[in-house]
Scaffold this motif. Structure first.
Motif, mmCIF file in Angstrom:
data_model
loop_
_atom_site.group_PDB
_atom_site.id
_atom_site.type_symbol
_atom_site.label_atom_id
_atom_site.label_comp_id
_atom_site.label_asym_id
_atom_site.label_seq_id
_atom_site.Cartn_x
_atom_site.Cartn_y
_atom_site.Cartn_z
ATOM 1 N N LEU A 111 15.621 -4.407 -15.421
ATOM 2 C CA LEU A 111 14.588 -3.358 -15.310
ATOM 3 C C LEU A 111 14.419 -2.672 -16.668
ATOM 4 C CD1 LEU A 111 15.606 -1.718 -11.894
ATOM 5 C CD2 LEU A 111 13.893 -3.494 -12.302
ATOM 6 N N GLY A 131 11.188 -3.094 -18.871
ATOM 7 C CA GLY A 131 10.446 -1.841 -18.636
ATOM 8 C C GLY A 131 9.447 -1.551 -19.752
ATOM 9 N N SER A 166 21.818 3.350 -10.263
ATOM 10 C CA SER A 166 20.378 3.103 -10.093
ATOM 11 C C SER A 166 19.635 4.427 -10.025
ATOM 12 C CB SER A 166 20.103 2.294 -8.821
ATOM 13 O OG SER A 166 20.610 0.997 -8.980
ATOM 14 N N GLU A 192 17.237 4.980 -13.176
ATOM 15 C CA GLU A 192 15.798 4.830 -12.938
ATOM 16 C C GLU A 192 15.077 6.172 -12.854
ATOM 17 O OE1 GLU A 192 14.749 2.160 -9.742
ATOM 18 O OE2 GLU A 192 16.615 1.061 -9.999
ATOM 19 N N ASN A 251 15.138 -8.405 -8.134
ATOM 20 C CA ASN A 251 15.048 -7.011 -8.597
ATOM 21 C C ASN A 251 13.626 -6.718 -9.090
ATOM 22 O OD1 ASN A 251 16.459 -4.633 -8.926
ATOM 23 N ND2 ASN A 251 17.379 -5.166 -10.891
ATOM 24 N N ILE A 252 13.051 -7.688 -9.799
ATOM 25 C CA ILE A 252 11.685 -7.507 -10.303
ATOM 26 C C ILE A 252 10.689 -7.553 -9.146
ATOM 27 C CG2 ILE A 252 9.886 -8.551 -11.775
ATOM 28 C CD1 ILE A 252 12.144 -7.238 -13.379
ATOM 29 N N ARG A 278 10.684 -4.241 -7.670
ATOM 30 C CA ARG A 278 9.994 -3.231 -8.486
ATOM 31 C C ARG A 278 8.474 -3.388 -8.443
ATOM 32 N NH1 ARG A 278 10.478 -3.685 -14.838
ATOM 33 N NH2 ARG A 278 8.956 -5.318 -14.403
ATOM 34 N N ASP A 279 8.016 -4.653 -8.569
ATOM 35 C CA ASP A 279 6.579 -4.854 -8.789
ATOM 36 C C ASP A 279 5.777 -5.125 -7.523
ATOM 37 O OD1 ASP A 279 7.175 -4.479 -11.393
ATOM 38 O OD2 ASP A 279 7.005 -6.588 -11.999
ATOM 39 N N GLN A 330 10.221 7.757 -3.066
ATOM 40 C CA GLN A 330 10.279 6.453 -3.713
ATOM 41 C C GLN A 330 11.742 6.167 -4.068
ATOM 42 O OE1 GLN A 330 7.460 4.967 -3.751
ATOM 43 N NE2 GLN A 330 7.713 3.282 -5.200
ATOM 44 N N VAL A 388 14.756 1.201 -7.330
ATOM 45 C CA VAL A 388 14.660 -0.247 -7.070
ATOM 46 C C VAL A 388 16.040 -0.830 -6.705
ATOM 47 C CG1 VAL A 388 14.030 -2.455 -8.136
ATOM 48 C CG2 VAL A 388 12.754 -0.383 -8.720
#
Ligand code: GLN
Length: 488
Positions: free
Chosen positions: A37, A41, A167, A171, A306-307, A310-311, A321, A324
């Motif tokens: 991330l 990022g 995390s 994040e 993980n991506i 996130r996406d 929220q 991730v």
């Protein structure tokens, strides 16, 4: 034996190792959940990342995961021959903490140095601490296996803490706060290890017996290797050698495969094994292939999955929220919940003489892994129609992966110590973790390919992975009928 001074009915030293491993895994998994991330990022915004490409970042993640487990092999050698396991764990823990604190420095230049420290420290700690667990028990003590089960719990409690704390901080506040938290966690581990190390008694205290002259020769080899290694690392860090991460990861994967192949070959041909030891070695070789394939999927959790979280995943719960990395909680929590159930199922089957053989259990692990990526393909198709998708997809994926882990991982660890040739016992953990190393680097390479073209390129790679899980699982099932010698 003094029963008041025990840990769940086990030698009290197990508590020292449990807490050390818990904090080490807290720092390892907590930092790992932030790694891709941070690398991928955006460079602007409130929490700027490094803005690197997916292919590059996933390859670096793969090299890192591969190196961490590969270093267990030299780490074991150093403990066996020079330091003894107890001291190796202490030095390893200190180097890991140093690594995380280096990552906490909010500049890009020290990023790789931090990772290198974590790799070297983990090499000294991870395999050697597992070895000391075994040494807490006398030769025939039948508590050893359940000792390892308790120890496996510490891994999962640690990773839960890591995901929760690192995390959130990494994040929501800033990446380097998350890395720093990993360093603080490891520092707690170091402090309690120093305070309670005496409870280990003689376990892992002394290196192998050898003449002073030989030990001096070995120490010199080590010093020479360290100097050479730091010269290469320095040349890389100061830009004298330019490394393309994907190319490096590919070569590293070949290198690890060749090392593992040669080692098996050496054991088979030149280690003076008798016929039944050779048979068991073939079994371990098959399990090794199954394990490497398994980890190549499992380690996607901190990479491509993980991506995807996130996406393409909706991470809001009642308007909040979540970080991730919190989705990765699913793995350790499911391990803790289901480990007793799996143990119960195997015991129940054993009573009816139906306990699956080791290759069959590994095949079950791989089939669950295939199923998990099938779920992901459904999720990806849904995301192509309308993104983001619900988080139940990743949770279901992790459920199947963790069931797979429970069928394969704790059993694999004990199989390597039980069926490995006795004279090579010390190196069996190294060999087992070499499968994790191959899996880790493949995870980075495959994850990079998968994410190279956004959502569109994910499914073909996941389909390819499902195919090789199925091929290896079927081969293991067929061979389980042929190789009947070793039963778990
Ligand atoms: N989850 C286990 C641990 O962290 C196994 C990981 C692995 O071997 N790849 O120790």
């Amino acid at each position: 034996m003094n029963t008041s001074n025990t840990f769940f009915g086990h030698p009290i030293g197990l508590r020292t190792l449990f807490l050390t491993e818990m904090w080490e895994r807290m720092s390892y998994y907590g930092m790992r959940a932030l790694l891709v991330l941070y690398m991928t990022g955006a460079v602007t915004g409130f929490n700027p990342g490094l803005g690197w490409s997916q292919v590059e970042s996933q390859a670096i993640y793969g090299i890192y995961s591969g190196m961490v487990y590969f270093m267990v092999v030299p780490g074991g050698w150093i403990a066996d021959n020079i330091l003894g396991h107890q001291k190796a764990v202490l030095i390893g823990a200190l180097i890991i903490a140093l690594g995380h604190f280096t990552l906490a420095i909010p500049i890009e230049q020290t990023f790789f140095l931090g990772l290198i420290f974590v790799v070297l420290g983990t090499g000294l700690l991870k395999g050697n601490i597992s070895t000391i667990v075994g040494q807490l028990y006398d030769g025939q003590d039948d508590r050893r296996d359940s000792g390892y089960t308790i120890f496996y719990m510490s891994i999962n409690i640690g990773s839960t803490l890591g995901f929760l704390i690192c995390s959130y901080l990494g994040e929501k506040i800033g990446w380097h706060w998350g890395f720093g938290a990993a360093g603080i966690g490891m520092t707690f581990g170091v402090i309690q290890y120093i305070q309670h190390r005496h409870l280990l008694g003689d376990a892992g205290m002394h290196p192998n017996d050898m003449s002073d002259e030989k030990r001096k020769k070995y120490s010199n080899y080590l010093k020479f290797s360290l100097v050479a290694m730091f010269m290469v690392i320095g040349a890389g860090l100061f830009g004298f050698i330019v490394i393309d991460p994907r190319f490096f990861a590919e070569q590293f994967a070949y290198f690890l495969t060749i090392v593992a192949g040669l080692y098996f070959l050496y054991l088979f041909l030149f280690a003076g094994l008798n016929a039944s030891e050779r048979k068991n070695l073939i079994l371990l070789f098959l399990l090794f292939i199954g394990a490497a394939a398994f980890w190549s999927g499992f380690d996607q959790s901190a990479g491509s999955l993980n991506i995807f979280a996130r996406d393409y995943t909706d991470l809001s719960i009642s308007g909040y929220q979540i970080p991730v990395g919190w989705l990765q909680f699913a793995n350790p929590i499911i391990v803790v919940l289901f480990a007793p159930i799996f143990a119960g199922i195997w015991a129940q089957l054993a009573r009816k003489n139906l306990d699956p053989s080791l290759p069959l259990k590994f095949a079950i692990g791989l089939l669950f892994m295939a199923l998990s990526f099938f779920v992901m393909i459904l999720a990806v198709n849904l995301a192509i129609e309308s993104s983001p998708v619900g988080m139940q997809w990743l949770l279901l994926t992790y459920l199947f992966q963790t069931w797979g882990e429970l069928a394969l991982s704790p059993i694999g660890l004990s199989a390597f110590s039980r069926y490995g040739p006795k004279r090579y016992m010390g190196q069996m953990f190294g060999l087992w973790f070499l499968a994790s190393a191959i899996g880790g680097v493949l995870a980075g390479l495959l994850g990079g390919e998968a994410l190279d073209g956004g959502l569109e390129t994910i499914s073909p790679i996941f389909e390819f992975m499902i195919q090789y899980y199925l091929v290896i699982a079927i081969a293991l099932i067929v061979l389980s009928f042929v190789i009947k010698t070793a039963k778990d």
